[in-house]
Design an enzyme around this catalytic site. Structure first.
Site, PDB file in Angstrom:
ATOM      1  NE  ARG A   1      33.564  53.842  12.472  1.00 26.06           N
ATOM      2  CZ  ARG A   1      33.910  52.602  12.794  1.00 26.06           C
ATOM      3  NH1 ARG A   1      35.175  52.269  12.876  1.00 26.06           N
ATOM      4  NH2 ARG A   1      32.998  51.683  13.049  1.00 26.06           N
TER       5      ARG A   1
ATOM      6  CG  LEU B   1      37.643  63.025  11.765  1.00 26.60           C
ATOM      7  CD1 LEU B   1      37.549  64.520  12.053  1.00 26.60           C
ATOM      8  CD2 LEU B   1      36.319  62.503  11.189  1.00 26.60           C
TER       9      LEU B   1
ATOM     10  CG  ASN C   1      38.271  64.954  19.470  1.00 26.65           C
ATOM     11  OD1 ASN C   1      37.131  64.482  19.461  1.00 26.65           O
ATOM     12  ND2 ASN C   1      39.277  64.347  20.071  1.00 26.65           N
ATOM     13  CB  THR C   2      35.683  67.219  23.633  1.00 29.04           C
ATOM     14  OG1 THR C   2      35.833  66.913  25.029  1.00 29.04           O
ATOM     15  CG2 THR C   2      34.487  66.472  23.102  1.00 29.04           C
ATOM     16  CG  HIS C   3      41.180  62.819  24.378  1.00 33.27           C
ATOM     17  ND1 HIS C   3      40.900  61.648  23.700  1.00 33.27           N
ATOM     18  CD2 HIS C   3      42.106  62.504  25.315  1.00 33.27           C
ATOM     19  CE1 HIS C   3      41.641  60.671  24.206  1.00 33.27           C
ATOM     20  NE2 HIS C   3      42.379  61.167  25.182  1.00 33.27           N
TER      21      HIS C   3
HETATM   22  C1  GRF Z   1      33.308  61.739  25.750  1.00 31.35           C
HETATM   23  O1  GRF Z   1      34.026  61.474  26.914  1.00 31.35           O
HETATM   24  C2  GRF Z   1      34.235  61.969  24.586  1.00 31.35           C
HETATM   25  O2  GRF Z   1      35.357  62.719  24.883  1.00 31.35           O
HETATM   26  C3  GRF Z   1      34.609  60.548  24.290  1.00 31.35           C
HETATM   27  O3  GRF Z   1      33.369  59.874  24.297  1.00 31.35           O
HETATM   28  C4  GRF Z   1      32.536  60.510  25.255  1.00 31.35           C
HETATM   29  C5  GRF Z   1      31.235  60.859  24.570  1.00 31.35           C
HETATM   30  O4  GRF Z   1      30.188  60.983  25.471  1.00 31.35           O
HETATM   31  N1  GRF Z   1      35.383  60.427  23.089  1.00 31.35           N
HETATM   32  P1  GRF Z   1      28.679  61.253  24.964  1.00 31.35           P
HETATM   33  O5  GRF Z   1      28.324  60.210  23.927  1.00 31.35           O
HETATM   34  O6  GRF Z   1      28.642  62.632  24.392  1.00 31.35           O
HETATM   35  O7  GRF Z   1      27.844  61.146  26.203  1.00 31.35           O
END
Ligand code: GRF
Length: 198
Positions: free
Chosen positions: A89, A91, A105-107
C-alpha cells in the site's frame, strides 16, 4: 548502537525473513507491521518472537484514519528506520511526516522504470532485456523517492512473471540487507533528493 528497525510487509515475507536472518550488532528488527492479517510474514515474525501489529485498511472509515493508525502502530516501537519490504500500500502523509527520510522501500525494477504494483509484469510486457531491483527512500509519490542502491537482473528467454520475479527477489533480499546494514553503520542522509549513506 543498534539501529531499531520496523519492517512493513503485506505478503509472503521472504524479504522480511532475510532481514531477520541478517540481524547483527548493527541493527535489530523491533516489530513487523502489516496491513494483511493473512500475510505469511506474520508467521515468520511469530516463530522468531518479533512483535506484530496488523492495521487493516478495511477496519477504518477512510485512508486518512488508516494512515494515522499505521503511524501509531509504527511509532509504538520508536524505530530509527522503517523498511517497506513488500508492503503493498502507498504510505500516507501522516506516516511520511512522522518518519521524514527514514522510510525505505525495495522495488522489483530499475526505477524510474516500471513503478507501481506490477513492475515485473510491466517489464515483461515492454519487452525489456533487463530489469532489476531498487532500494529507495520513500516520498509522497509511488516509487519516486531518491534511489539508494540498484542492481540489474537480465530477462531470460521464456521468462514468465513468476520466474523473473523470483530471480529479482534473490537480488532484492541481498541488496536490502546490504543497504540496511550500511545505514545502520553509517547513517542515511537525503539532500536535494539525493540519498547518501555516509
Ligand atoms: C518484492 O518483490 C517486493 O519488492 C514487492 O513484493 C515482493 C515481496 O516479496 N513489492 P516477499 O513477500 O518478501 O517474498
Amino acid at each position: 548502537m543498534t539501529l531499531k528497525v520496523v519492517v512493513l510487509a503485506s505478503g509472503t515475507g521472504s524479504l522480511f525473513r532475510s532481514l531477520l536472518e541478517a540481524r547483527n550488532d548493527s541493527f535489530e528488527i523491533v516489530a513487523l507491521v502489516t496491513d494483511n492479517p493473512t500475510a505469511g510474514a506474520i508467521a515468520i515474525a511469530s516463530s522468531d518472537g518479533v512483535v506484530v501489529r496488523v492495521v487493516e485498511l478495511q477496519n477504518f472509515a477512510d485512508r486518512a484514519e488508516w494512515d494515522e493508525a499505521l503511524t501509531a502502530a509504527i511509532e509504538e516501537f520508536h524505530p530509527e528506520l522503517v523498511v517497506s519490504a513488500g508492503f503493498m500500500r502507498v504510505l500516507g502523509a501522516t506516516t511520511l511526516a512522522a518518519f521524514p527520510n527514514r522510510i525505505i522501500n525495495t522495488h522489483p525494477a530499475l526505477l524510474p522504470l516500471y513503478p507501481g504494483a506490477h513492475a515485473v509484469r510491466d517489464a515483461l510486457a515492454a519487452g525489456a532485456s533487463e530489469t532489476g531491483s531498487t532500494v529507495h527512500v520513500v516520498d509522497a509519490g509511488v516509487d519516486t523517492g531518491p534511489v539508494i542502491a540498484q542492481e540489474a537482473v537480465a530477462v531470460l528467454a521464456g521468462d514468465d512473471e513468476a520466474a523473473l520475479h523470483e530471480r529479482i527477489k534473490v537480488v532484492e533480499r541481498r541488496l536490502l540487507v546490504e543497504v540496511v546494514t550500511r545505514i545502520a553503520k553509517h547513517g542515511l542522509t537525503v539532500h536535494d533528493r539525493k540519498a547518501t549513506i555516509a
